[in-house]
Structures are given as C-alpha cells and as structure tokens.
Design an enzyme around this catalytic site. Structure first.
Site, PDB file in Angstrom:
ATOM      1  N   ARG A   1      -7.088  12.744   0.749  1.00  0.00           N
ATOM      2  CA  ARG A   1      -6.000  13.263   1.598  1.00  0.00           C
ATOM      3  C   ARG A   1      -4.623  12.774   1.169  1.00  0.00           C
ATOM      4  O   ARG A   1      -3.628  13.382   1.490  1.00  0.00           O
ATOM      5  CB  ARG A   1      -6.241  12.900   3.061  1.00  0.00           C
ATOM      6  CG  ARG A   1      -6.079  11.433   3.355  1.00  0.00           C
ATOM      7  CD  ARG A   1      -6.199  11.133   4.821  1.00  0.00           C
ATOM      8  NE  ARG A   1      -7.568  11.232   5.284  1.00  0.00           N
ATOM      9  CZ  ARG A   1      -8.021  10.663   6.397  1.00  0.00           C
ATOM     10  NH1 ARG A   1      -7.192   9.979   7.154  1.00  0.00           N
ATOM     11  NH2 ARG A   1      -9.268  10.760   6.760  1.00  0.00           N
ATOM     12  N   HIS A   2      -4.574  11.642   0.454  1.00  0.00           N
ATOM     13  CA  HIS A   2      -3.266  11.183  -0.036  1.00  0.00           C
ATOM     14  C   HIS A   2      -3.354  10.793  -1.522  1.00  0.00           C
ATOM     15  O   HIS A   2      -2.907  11.541  -2.362  1.00  0.00           O
ATOM     16  CB  HIS A   2      -2.642  10.095   0.861  1.00  0.00           C
ATOM     17  CG  HIS A   2      -3.568   9.050   1.420  1.00  0.00           C
ATOM     18  ND1 HIS A   2      -4.471   8.348   0.658  1.00  0.00           N
ATOM     19  CD2 HIS A   2      -3.693   8.578   2.687  1.00  0.00           C
ATOM     20  CE1 HIS A   2      -5.106   7.479   1.416  1.00  0.00           C
ATOM     21  NE2 HIS A   2      -4.669   7.603   2.664  1.00  0.00           N
TER      22      HIS A   2
ATOM     23  N   THR B   1      -7.148   6.516  10.146  1.00  0.00           N
ATOM     24  CA  THR B   1      -6.994   5.351   9.265  1.00  0.00           C
ATOM     25  C   THR B   1      -8.242   4.495   9.423  1.00  0.00           C
ATOM     26  O   THR B   1      -9.093   4.787  10.279  1.00  0.00           O
ATOM     27  CB  THR B   1      -5.717   4.557   9.627  1.00  0.00           C
ATOM     28  OG1 THR B   1      -5.581   3.436   8.745  1.00  0.00           O
ATOM     29  CG2 THR B   1      -5.735   4.048  11.068  1.00  0.00           C
ATOM     30  N   THR B   2      -8.375   3.462   8.613  1.00  0.00           N
ATOM     31  CA  THR B   2      -9.552   2.593   8.697  1.00  0.00           C
ATOM     32  C   THR B   2      -9.674   2.066  10.125  1.00  0.00           C
ATOM     33  O   THR B   2      -8.709   1.545  10.680  1.00  0.00           O
ATOM     34  CB  THR B   2      -9.427   1.422   7.694  1.00  0.00           C
ATOM     35  OG1 THR B   2      -9.076   1.954   6.419  1.00  0.00           O
ATOM     36  CG2 THR B   2     -10.727   0.652   7.579  1.00  0.00           C
TER      37      THR B   2
ATOM     38  N   ASN C   1       0.853  -1.189   0.000  1.00  0.00           N
ATOM     39  CA  ASN C   1       0.000   0.000   0.000  1.00  0.00           C
ATOM     40  C   ASN C   1       0.898   1.252   0.000  1.00  0.00           C
ATOM     41  O   ASN C   1       1.723   1.428   0.908  1.00  0.00           O
ATOM     42  CB  ASN C   1      -0.897  -0.045   1.245  1.00  0.00           C
ATOM     43  CG  ASN C   1      -1.819   1.147   1.333  1.00  0.00           C
ATOM     44  OD1 ASN C   1      -1.400   2.279   1.137  1.00  0.00           O
ATOM     45  ND2 ASN C   1      -3.075   0.906   1.658  1.00  0.00           N
TER      46      ASN C   1
ATOM     47  N   ARG D   1      -9.482   7.921  -0.961  1.00  0.00           N
ATOM     48  CA  ARG D   1     -10.409   8.401   0.073  1.00  0.00           C
ATOM     49  C   ARG D   1     -11.292   9.510  -0.446  1.00  0.00           C
ATOM     50  O   ARG D   1     -10.905  10.256  -1.350  1.00  0.00           O
ATOM     51  CB  ARG D   1      -9.612   8.910   1.291  1.00  0.00           C
ATOM     52  CG  ARG D   1      -9.095   7.780   2.147  1.00  0.00           C
ATOM     53  CD  ARG D   1      -8.449   8.324   3.413  1.00  0.00           C
ATOM     54  NE  ARG D   1      -8.269   7.262   4.366  1.00  0.00           N
ATOM     55  CZ  ARG D   1      -9.161   6.922   5.299  1.00  0.00           C
ATOM     56  NH1 ARG D   1     -10.282   7.601   5.420  1.00  0.00           N
ATOM     57  NH2 ARG D   1      -8.923   5.927   6.109  1.00  0.00           N
TER      58      ARG D   1
ATOM     59  N   HIS E   1      -5.739   3.438  -1.396  1.00  0.00           N
ATOM     60  CA  HIS E   1      -7.065   3.771  -0.860  1.00  0.00           C
ATOM     61  C   HIS E   1      -7.411   5.160  -1.365  1.00  0.00           C
ATOM     62  O   HIS E   1      -6.788   6.146  -0.955  1.00  0.00           O
ATOM     63  CB  HIS E   1      -6.999   3.736   0.679  1.00  0.00           C
ATOM     64  CG  HIS E   1      -8.338   3.920   1.342  1.00  0.00           C
ATOM     65  ND1 HIS E   1      -8.522   3.682   2.685  1.00  0.00           N
ATOM     66  CD2 HIS E   1      -9.547   4.312   0.867  1.00  0.00           C
ATOM     67  CE1 HIS E   1      -9.795   3.920   3.009  1.00  0.00           C
ATOM     68  NE2 HIS E   1     -10.425   4.317   1.917  1.00  0.00           N
TER      69      HIS E   1
ATOM     70  N   GLU F   1      -8.794   0.222  -2.437  1.00  0.00           N
ATOM     71  CA  GLU F   1      -9.683   0.218  -1.268  1.00  0.00           C
ATOM     72  C   GLU F   1     -10.592   1.420  -1.411  1.00  0.00           C
ATOM     73  O   GLU F   1     -10.136   2.508  -1.762  1.00  0.00           O
ATOM     74  CB  GLU F   1      -8.865   0.383   0.018  1.00  0.00           C
ATOM     75  CG  GLU F   1      -7.967  -0.778   0.320  1.00  0.00           C
ATOM     76  CD  GLU F   1      -7.042  -0.458   1.486  1.00  0.00           C
ATOM     77  OE1 GLU F   1      -7.137   0.650   2.068  1.00  0.00           O
ATOM     78  OE2 GLU F   1      -6.213  -1.302   1.802  1.00  0.00           O
TER      79      GLU F   1
ATOM     80  N   HIS G   1       0.881   6.211   1.955  1.00  0.00           N
ATOM     81  CA  HIS G   1       1.606   7.171   2.786  1.00  0.00           C
ATOM     82  C   HIS G   1       2.826   7.785   2.107  1.00  0.00           C
ATOM     83  O   HIS G   1       3.409   8.741   2.628  1.00  0.00           O
ATOM     84  CB  HIS G   1       1.900   6.578   4.160  1.00  0.00           C
ATOM     85  CG  HIS G   1       0.609   6.324   4.884  1.00  0.00           C
ATOM     86  ND1 HIS G   1      -0.280   7.350   5.157  1.00  0.00           N
ATOM     87  CD2 HIS G   1       0.019   5.193   5.309  1.00  0.00           C
ATOM     88  CE1 HIS G   1      -1.357   6.845   5.738  1.00  0.00           C
ATOM     89  NE2 HIS G   1      -1.201   5.541   5.840  1.00  0.00           N
TER      90      HIS G   1
ATOM     91  N   HIS H   1      -3.585  -4.598   8.042  1.00  0.00           N
ATOM     92  CA  HIS H   1      -3.740  -3.383   8.836  1.00  0.00           C
ATOM     93  C   HIS H   1      -2.821  -3.427  10.051  1.00  0.00           C
ATOM     94  O   HIS H   1      -2.928  -4.289  10.897  1.00  0.00           O
ATOM     95  CB  HIS H   1      -5.184  -3.094   9.270  1.00  0.00           C
ATOM     96  CG  HIS H   1      -5.415  -1.611   9.409  1.00  0.00           C
ATOM     97  ND1 HIS H   1      -5.677  -1.008  10.594  1.00  0.00           N
ATOM     98  CD2 HIS H   1      -5.343  -0.608   8.488  1.00  0.00           C
ATOM     99  CE1 HIS H   1      -5.795   0.298  10.407  1.00  0.00           C
ATOM    100  NE2 HIS H   1      -5.584   0.575   9.134  1.00  0.00           N
TER     101      HIS H   1
ATOM    102  N   GLU I   1     -10.859  -9.529   3.488  1.00  0.00           N
ATOM    103  CA  GLU I   1      -9.582  -9.139   4.085  1.00  0.00           C
ATOM    104  C   GLU I   1      -9.828  -9.053   5.586  1.00  0.00           C
ATOM    105  O   GLU I   1     -10.650  -8.249   6.054  1.00  0.00           O
ATOM    106  CB  GLU I   1      -9.094  -7.791   3.545  1.00  0.00           C
ATOM    107  CG  GLU I   1      -7.760  -7.422   4.184  1.00  0.00           C
ATOM    108  CD  GLU I   1      -7.225  -6.057   3.767  1.00  0.00           C
ATOM    109  OE1 GLU I   1      -7.606  -5.540   2.695  1.00  0.00           O
ATOM    110  OE2 GLU I   1      -6.423  -5.500   4.537  1.00  0.00           O
TER     111      GLU I   1
HETATM  112  N1  PXP Z   1      -6.074  -2.967   4.777  1.00  0.00           N
HETATM  113  C1  PXP Z   1      -6.996  -1.975   4.814  1.00  0.00           C
HETATM  114  C2  PXP Z   1      -8.430  -2.318   4.619  1.00  0.00           C
HETATM  115  C3  PXP Z   1      -6.608  -0.646   5.028  1.00  0.00           C
HETATM  116  O1  PXP Z   1      -7.536   0.327   5.067  1.00  0.00           O
HETATM  117  C4  PXP Z   1      -5.236  -0.356   5.169  1.00  0.00           C
HETATM  118  C5  PXP Z   1      -4.812   1.065   5.327  1.00  0.00           C
HETATM  119  O2  PXP Z   1      -5.101   1.776   4.175  1.00  0.00           O
HETATM  120  C6  PXP Z   1      -4.316  -1.416   5.115  1.00  0.00           C
HETATM  121  C7  PXP Z   1      -4.771  -2.710   4.939  1.00  0.00           C
HETATM  122  C8  PXP Z   1      -2.855  -1.193   5.284  1.00  0.00           C
HETATM  123  O3  PXP Z   1      -2.627  -0.859   6.615  1.00  0.00           O
HETATM  124  P1  PXP Z   1      -1.205  -0.335   7.081  1.00  0.00           P
HETATM  125  O4  PXP Z   1      -0.942   0.935   6.348  1.00  0.00           O
HETATM  126  O5  PXP Z   1      -1.367  -0.153   8.557  1.00  0.00           O
HETATM  127  O6  PXP Z   1      -0.212  -1.419   6.736  1.00  0.00           O
END
Ligand code: PXP
Length: 268
Positions: free
Chosen positions: A70-71, A121-122, A28, A66, A64, A91, A31, A211, A174
C-alpha cells in the site's frame, strides 16, 4: 561535563552504569510513500525523504514492505539501501514472498511484525506465546540470519514476550509504545515499557521501541536508558509538511538527546 553536541550526541558523556547519550533514531518513511500512492504518482519519493532524514541527523531508515504494497514498494527498499547508506531496517510480516525479496536485499536489520491486510497500521506486538508463530519466527529469522541480517521482533511490553524472543534466538526486541503514546499520562503503560526494556537489556537483547511516538510524548521513552533506538514515522512525516523533512527529523533527534541527557544526569 564536556560540551554536548546535541545534533550528533557526544560519546564522551557516560553515566556510572555505562549508558551514553547515544540513542538512535531510525526514521520510517512509509507515509511519504502513502502520499505518493494517494495519486499513484512518482512524488513524493521516499528515497528523497530518506536522504533528507540522513541530513537531519537520522541514524537509520525504516520501511515496512506490506503484503498489499500500500505504500513502500520493492523499488523503494532497494534504492534506499543503495543510495542512502544508513542502516536500513525492514519491517515485515511472516510472508514467504516478502522473505524471498528481503533475503535478496540484505538490509541491516529486519523487525518481524504481525500483519493483517485489513489493518490501518500495526495493531500490536507479535504473539510469541503461540507455538506456531514461534516456529514461523524461527524459520524466518534463520533464513535472514544466514545472510547476516540482524533479526528482531515487535513485542508488547511484557517480560514473557522477551523470554520468547530469547527462545527464538532473536537479536533484538522492539517494544510497542502504542498504549503509552495514546495516553502519555498513564504511568502504568510507561512502567510496563520501562520494565520490559530493562528486562530485555539485562537478558542481553538490543532494545528498540516505537509506534505512535511524537514530539510531545517521546521524552519519557527516550529517558529509558536501556532503549538504544526509536523507530518513528508518521509524526515526523506529518510535521515535515509544515517544517520540512530535514527539520522535522532534526527536531525529533534533538528532543531525544536532550531527554537522554536529563535521564543520565539523574542517574549519576
Ligand atoms: N514500529 C513498528 C513495528 C511499526 O509497524 C511502525 C509503523 O510502521 C512504527 C514503529 C512506526 O510507527 P509510527 O509511524 O506511528 O511512528
């Protein structure tokens, strides 16, 4: 036992239950875009990070998009899909304007997530016990499936959520690893993830997890043989500042495969 290729994972090593060393890592890159947006500038570019993730052995890229952008922005999603040529997971929350855009992009997969604009965050899995949410999930997944997109949902580790996901006709779940990740010595949280992953797998769903996973807590999760893919972002981006992006991805993938090897050896 044949020699293992720890970078790619040899497909020739199979346990009696048919599980292999293969466990995919979808990186992902949200960030990377967060850092760019901190200065509203052009760098660092999440597309560049996605290319380096591929070079580091990633099996996929996740973003993701959003509601508040924001990113990640639309431009990032389109370019990552076009340039990187790895399976792209988007996502998204249950927002019509995002759906409209994602349908045009046709990513490989979409993970439906609950999204509050105020959250950092989620915050948890989708509450599929709510009939209205299930109806929306079915509406969104039908529109995406028509375009050939695989659709799944982010759930807390509970069997009833797996049952609801099946009822909604989804392809994968997931499993939310947040509670475990924050307290990896909590055996109960790990047990919940293991049991719901096994339950989903036995019901024929593809199982992902993620996550707040990091290099220190990923091993127990990667050892759950029913989990086919991990989605990891923040910790890889964090470590990349000191190690470089490619190396941070490589390090995570190696840790996942080594953990999987341990679990396979214990299962034969
Ligand atoms: N899975 C989902 C559903 C998420 O929303 C996120 C964060 O965007 C992640 C995984 C990845 O999480 P992390 O950035 O904490 O590794």
């Amino acid at each position: 036992m044949e020699e293992l290729n720890l970078k790619t994972g040899s497909k020739s090593f199979e346990s009696k239950r048919g599980f292999t060393l293969d466990i995919r890592l979808s990186v992902n890159v949200d960030h990377v875009a967060s850092l760019r947006e901190a200065r509203r500038s052009k760098e660092p570019d999440p597309v560049h990070a996605a290319v380096l993730a591929k070079l580091g052995g990633a099996d996929g890229v996740t973003v993701h998009l959003r509601k508040d952008r924001r990113h990640i922005k639309e431009r990032d999603v389109m370019l990552i899909k076009e340039v990187v040529q790895l399976p792209l997971t988007v996502e998204m929350g249950l927002f019509d304007d995002i759906l409209e855009f994602v349908i045009q992009v046709v990513p490989y997969k979409v993970t439906l997530v609950p999204e509050r604009v105020e959250e950092v965050t989620t915050e948890g899995g989708m509450d599929l016990s709510d009939k209205k949410i299930r109806e929306l999930v079915i509406k969104f997944s039908s529109a995406l499936k028509e375009k050939g997109v695989r659709v799944g949902v982010f759930i807390d580790p509970e069997n009833r959520m797996v049952d609801y996901a099946l009822e909604c006709g989804l392809s994968f779940v997931e499993v939310n690893t947040t509670a475990y990740s924050r307290n990896p010595s909590d055996k109960d949280e790990l047990r919940k993830i293991r049991e719901s992953a096994r339950y989903a797998f036995e019901k024929g769903l593809e199982v992902m997890a993620g996550h707040e996973l990091n290099i220190h807590n990923v091993s127990n999760i990667a050892q759950i043989l029913e989990i086919e893919e991990l989605s990891i972002g923040h910790s890889i981006v964090s470590r990349s500042i000191f190690l470089g992006f490619e190396k941070a991805v490589q390090e995570m993938k190696e840790k996942m495969i080594k953990s999987r090897m341990l679990a396979l050896l214990n299962s034969v």
